[in-house]
Scaffold this motif. Structure first.
Motif, PDB file in Angstrom:
ATOM      1  N   THR A   6      -6.085  -1.034   2.077  1.00  0.00           N
ATOM      2  CA  THR A   6      -5.585  -2.190   1.449  1.00  0.00           C
ATOM      3  C   THR A   6      -4.122  -2.224   0.958  1.00  0.00           C
ATOM      4  N   LEU A   7      -3.707  -0.987   0.442  1.00  0.00           N
ATOM      5  CA  LEU A   7      -2.176  -0.932   0.202  1.00  0.00           C
ATOM      6  C   LEU A   7      -1.589  -1.097   1.370  1.00  0.00           C
ATOM      7  N   LEU A   8      -1.633  -0.775   2.379  1.00  0.00           N
ATOM      8  CA  LEU A   8      -1.081  -0.875   3.582  1.00  0.00           C
ATOM      9  C   LEU A   8      -0.876  -2.375   4.125  1.00  0.00           C
ATOM     10  N   LEU A   9      -2.219  -2.896   4.224  1.00  0.00           N
ATOM     11  CA  LEU A   9      -2.218  -4.310   4.488  1.00  0.00           C
ATOM     12  C   LEU A   9      -1.773  -5.195   3.503  1.00  0.00           C
ATOM     13  N   GLY A  10      -1.857  -4.933   2.319  1.00  0.00           N
ATOM     14  CA  GLY A  10      -1.214  -5.762   1.174  1.00  0.00           C
ATOM     15  C   GLY A  10       0.270  -5.781   1.335  1.00  0.00           C
ATOM     16  N   CYS A  11       0.958  -4.608   1.809  1.00  0.00           N
ATOM     17  CA  CYS A  11       2.357  -4.445   1.818  1.00  0.00           C
ATOM     18  C   CYS A  11       2.664  -5.463   3.114  1.00  0.00           C
ATOM     19  N   GLN A  12       2.087  -5.289   3.941  1.00  0.00           N
ATOM     20  CA  GLN A  12       2.324  -6.107   5.149  1.00  0.00           C
ATOM     21  C   GLN A  12       1.995  -7.877   4.784  1.00  0.00           C
TER      22      GLN A  12
END
Length: 118
Positions: A6-12
């Motif tokens: 979620t963190l990785l996709l949220g940053c994207q």
């Protein structure tokens, strides 16, 4: 694990939203990586779960090139028509990358020598 993804996709997503709002000619995922990098710098390290998810993604990175390969095969006639431009762009960008890498290495070597003499 879910939190790290979620963190990785949220940053994207934040990067994509930033680009959509500002209209800058940059890829949203690149801006997302800058956001993630800044957050990790502020935090002072990489959380274990984010490291595990990132390592898993990197181990399977070759799978992410399948859509690009399919796209190339799908548009092969376009590449055949524009092969000169594609070839010039590939050779030119490779030459620029090699030259800039060499310049950065020379600069870093000089910088490390200057720092060692103090």
């Amino acid at each position: 694990m879910i939190g790290a993804i979620t963190l990785l996709l949220g940053c994207q997503l934040l990067g994509e939203l930033f680009i959509a709002a500002t209209g800058l000619p940059l890829p949203g995922p690149v801006v997302g990586m800058v956001i993630l990098f800044t957050g990790l710098l502020i935090r002072g390290g990489i959380p274990e779960t984010v490291a595990k998810v990132s390592d898993t993604l990197l181990r399977n990175l070759s799978l992410l090139f399948i859509p690009a390969g399919v796209g190339v095969m799908l548009h092969l006639s376009l590449i055949e028509r524009e092969w000169v431009g594609v070839t010039v762009a590939l050779i030119g960008s490779s030459a620029i990358t090699v030259a800039l890498t060499a310049l950065v290495m020379v600069g870093l070597k000089k910088l490390s020598r200057a720092g060692g003499e103090e």
